[in-house]
Every structure is written in C-alpha cells, then in structure tokens.
Design an enzyme around this catalytic site. Structure first.
Site, PDB file in Angstrom:
ATOM      1  N   THR A  54      35.692  27.048  46.981  1.00 59.12           N
ATOM      2  CA  THR A  54      34.604  26.737  47.363  1.00 59.12           C
ATOM      3  C   THR A  54      33.394  26.808  46.178  1.00 59.12           C
ATOM      4  O   THR A  54      32.387  26.301  46.676  1.00 59.12           O
ATOM      5  CB  THR A  54      33.949  27.978  48.225  1.00 59.12           C
ATOM      6  N   ASP A  93      38.844  22.861  31.030  1.00 61.75           N
ATOM      7  CA  ASP A  93      38.591  23.980  31.895  1.00 61.75           C
ATOM      8  C   ASP A  93      38.372  24.829  30.554  1.00 61.75           C
ATOM      9  O   ASP A  93      39.900  24.380  30.000  1.00 61.75           O
ATOM     10  CB  ASP A  93      40.014  24.154  32.945  1.00 61.75           C
ATOM     11  N   ASP A 100      41.237  27.686  29.985  1.00 59.30           N
ATOM     12  CA  ASP A 100      42.274  26.849  29.487  1.00 59.30           C
ATOM     13  C   ASP A 100      42.470  26.783  28.815  1.00 59.30           C
ATOM     14  O   ASP A 100      43.780  27.172  28.065  1.00 59.30           O
ATOM     15  CB  ASP A 100      42.451  26.038  31.095  1.00 59.30           C
ATOM     16  N   ARG A 129      35.331  31.326  39.507  1.00 59.72           N
ATOM     17  CA  ARG A 129      35.360  30.468  40.429  1.00 59.72           C
ATOM     18  C   ARG A 129      36.401  30.132  41.296  1.00 59.72           C
ATOM     19  O   ARG A 129      37.638  29.189  41.094  1.00 59.72           O
ATOM     20  CB  ARG A 129      35.121  29.499  39.711  1.00 59.72           C
TER      21      ARG A 129
HETATM   22  C1  PRP Z   1      34.696  28.882  34.197  1.00 57.34           C
HETATM   23  C2  PRP Z   1      33.853  28.609  33.315  1.00 57.34           C
HETATM   24  C3  PRP Z   1      32.130  29.419  33.690  1.00 57.34           C
HETATM   25  C4  PRP Z   1      32.233  28.778  35.370  1.00 57.34           C
HETATM   26  C5  PRP Z   1      31.312  27.454  35.368  1.00 57.34           C
HETATM   27  O1  PRP Z   1      35.215  29.653  34.483  1.00 57.34           O
HETATM   28  O2  PRP Z   1      33.700  29.452  32.057  1.00 57.34           O
HETATM   29  O3  PRP Z   1      32.135  31.191  33.996  1.00 57.34           O
HETATM   30  O4  PRP Z   1      33.718  27.964  35.282  1.00 57.34           O
HETATM   31  O5  PRP Z   1      31.161  26.947  37.013  1.00 57.34           O
HETATM   32  P1  PRP Z   1      29.986  27.023  37.544  1.00 57.34           P
HETATM   33  O6  PRP Z   1      28.939  27.204  36.820  1.00 57.34           O
HETATM   34  O7  PRP Z   1      30.309  26.240  38.548  1.00 57.34           O
HETATM   35  O8  PRP Z   1      29.957  28.758  38.160  1.00 57.34           O
HETATM   36  P2  PRP Z   1      36.436  30.316  35.382  1.00 57.34           P
HETATM   37  O9  PRP Z   1      35.486  30.172  37.194  1.00 57.34           O
HETATM   38  O10 PRP Z   1      37.185  28.800  35.451  1.00 57.34           O
HETATM   39  O11 PRP Z   1      37.462  31.038  35.235  1.00 57.34           O
HETATM   40  P3  PRP Z   1      37.959  31.720  33.768  1.00 57.34           P
HETATM   41  O12 PRP Z   1      36.877  32.035  32.760  1.00 57.34           O
HETATM   42  O13 PRP Z   1      38.341  33.165  34.217  1.00 57.34           O
HETATM   43  O14 PRP Z   1      38.981  30.517  33.568  1.00 57.34           O
HETATM   44  N1  URA Z   2      34.424  25.641  34.437  1.00 56.64           N
HETATM   45  C1  URA Z   2      35.473  25.276  33.395  1.00 56.64           C
HETATM   46  O1  URA Z   2      35.886  25.471  32.586  1.00 56.64           O
HETATM   47  N2  URA Z   2      34.984  22.721  33.474  1.00 56.64           N
HETATM   48  C2  URA Z   2      34.341  23.025  33.824  1.00 56.64           C
HETATM   49  O2  URA Z   2      33.478  21.551  33.744  1.00 56.64           O
HETATM   50  C3  URA Z   2      33.508  23.348  35.014  1.00 56.64           C
HETATM   51  C4  URA Z   2      33.644  24.602  35.020  1.00 56.64           C
END
Ligand code: PRP
Ligand code: URA
Length: 209
Positions: free
Chosen positions: A108, A200, A203, A104
């Site tokens: 944006t 997160d 993380d 994400r």
């Molecule tokens: C997080 C999570 C989802 C997304 C959800 O991933 O694991 O994939 O955000 O958010 P959304 O519904 O607003 O799209 P992230 O983009 O942080 O990537 P990562 O898993 O690589 O940390």
């Molecule tokens: N992605 C995450 O990992 N946590 C949130 O709360 C939203 C998006």
C-alpha cells in the site's frame, strides 16, 4: 505553507553524489550520510538565538555569545533516520533524541507505526525530524502527526533526498513545518522509490535487503 530549503553547499553536493552511487558500499555509505548530516546541521542551526555572556580570557574580560532559547530535540524515523543522528549530535551534543518507528507497507506504501518515544518536555523543544528519504511523504507526515499529538509545536523536517510528491504531501498536511533537503529529485517510480534517488536508504545503511 512550509518553506523548502535545498542546501547547495559544495561539500554537501559532492558527498551526496557518492551516497547516490550504487557502487558505494555500506561502510562508506554510512560515513557519508553521517558527514552530510553534520553539514546539514550546521546550516539548519543558523537561526538559533544567542545571548551575551562575559568570559574571562587569559588577557581580560570579554563579552561573548552562547546559544540561548529553546532546547533541541532530534527525532529520527526508524530505521534509516538513525544514520543521521550521530552526525547531528557531533554539532549539537546537548540535543535529546526521541524515536518514531514506522515502516512503509510495500503493497500500500502506507506507513505503519510501531514505536514512539520522545523526550519528556515535548512542548518546550524545537524538534528536527530526520529521515534520509521523503518519497510519498506518508512516513514523515505520520511521524510529525505522532509528535504533534504528544504536544510538539515547533518542528522542522530534514531529509537528504525528496520527491516533489512528498514535499507536496508534507506542505498540505503540515504547513507549519519547513523542509530542509540536500536534493530535490525528479519523481517517484511505480514502486514508490525516488528517481534518481539513492535506493533503499535503510538497506544501504544497515546492509540488509
Ligand atoms: C523509508 C525511508 C522513509 C520512508 C520514505 O523507510 O527511510 O522513512 O521509506 O517513504 P515515504 O515518504 O513514501 O513514506 P522504510 O519504510 O523503507 O523503512 P526502514 O527505514 O525501516 O527501511
Ligand atoms: N524509501 C527509500 O529508502 N528509498 C526511496 O527511494 C523511497 C523510500
């Protein structure tokens, strides 16, 4: 419109509380996500069709049941979806695993696709797309766009925690996809994080920041 199921099983709810807790460290967080994924897989597979077979027990021939029907495919959304894969495979070891890589954009909040790899026989499989978080819904919608584009027609979405905004976006974009959750939370904050959520997910699973 896709249905929304929130699993209220006491074990799922109990473990989710410790997943949410900011004092839960990486090792325990990972173990709990794995356990909740197994428990959710138990519930989500309730509908799987069975067929009758005969089996020789040590006593006599028995009529018994085995799974039949479509083959299953899991699709974790990278990275955080990876944390749920092993827990599901413990119950469904024959499932094939595809991957959709999305992150994400922090400004944006739109998902950016960087990787897609699916099992060969996409059209014949029932897919479970997995991600701990359904926040704005952008990532799940994009992931499902990516697998539909490659021929998938039978898809479920399984997440730990969702915001109402994400559920609404999914239902609009993919009305054929049912959504399975451990919790429906209150809202998103200004940074697109689920409130109260669990922070997160990527993380916390992988110990990054
Ligand atoms: C997080 C999570 C989802 C997304 C959800 O991933 O694991 O994939 O955000 O958010 P959304 O519904 O607003 O799209 P992230 O983009 O942080 O990537 P990562 O898993 O690589 O940390
Ligand atoms: N992605 C995450 O990992 N946590 C949130 O709360 C939203 C998006």
């Amino acid at each position: 419109m896709g249905k929304v199921y929130v699993f209220d099983h006491p074990l799922i709810q109990h473990k989710l509380t410790f997943i949410r807790d900011k004092n839960t460290g990486t090792k325990e967080f990972r173990e709990l996500v794995d356990e909740v994924a197994s428990l959710m897989a138990f519930e989500i597979t309730r509908h799987l069709p069975l067929e009758e077979v005969t089996v020789e027990t040590p006593v006599e021939t028995a009529t018994a049941k085995v799974l039949s029907g479509k083959k299953l495919g899991l699709v974790p959304i990278l990275r955080a979806g990876l944390g749920m894969v092993d827990g599901i495979l413990k119950l469904i070891p024959a499932a094939k695993v595809g991957h959709v890589g999305l992150y994400r954009d922090p400004k944006t909040l739109k998902p950016v696709e960087y990787y897609v790899k699916l099992p060969k026989d996409v059209e014949e499989r029932e897919f479970i797309v997995i991600d701990p978080m359904l926040a704005t819904g952008g990532s799940a919608v994009e992931a499902i766009n990516a697998i539909k584009k490659r021929g998938a027609t039978n898809i479920k979405l399984m997440c730990l925690v969702a915001a109402p905004e994400g559920v609404e976006m999914m239902q609009e974009a993919h009305p054929d996809v049912d959504i399975y959750l451990a919790a429906m939370d209150e809202k998103l904050n200004e940074k697109g994080y689920i409130v109260p959520g669990l922070g997160d997910a990527g993380d916390r699973l992988f110990g990054t920041k």
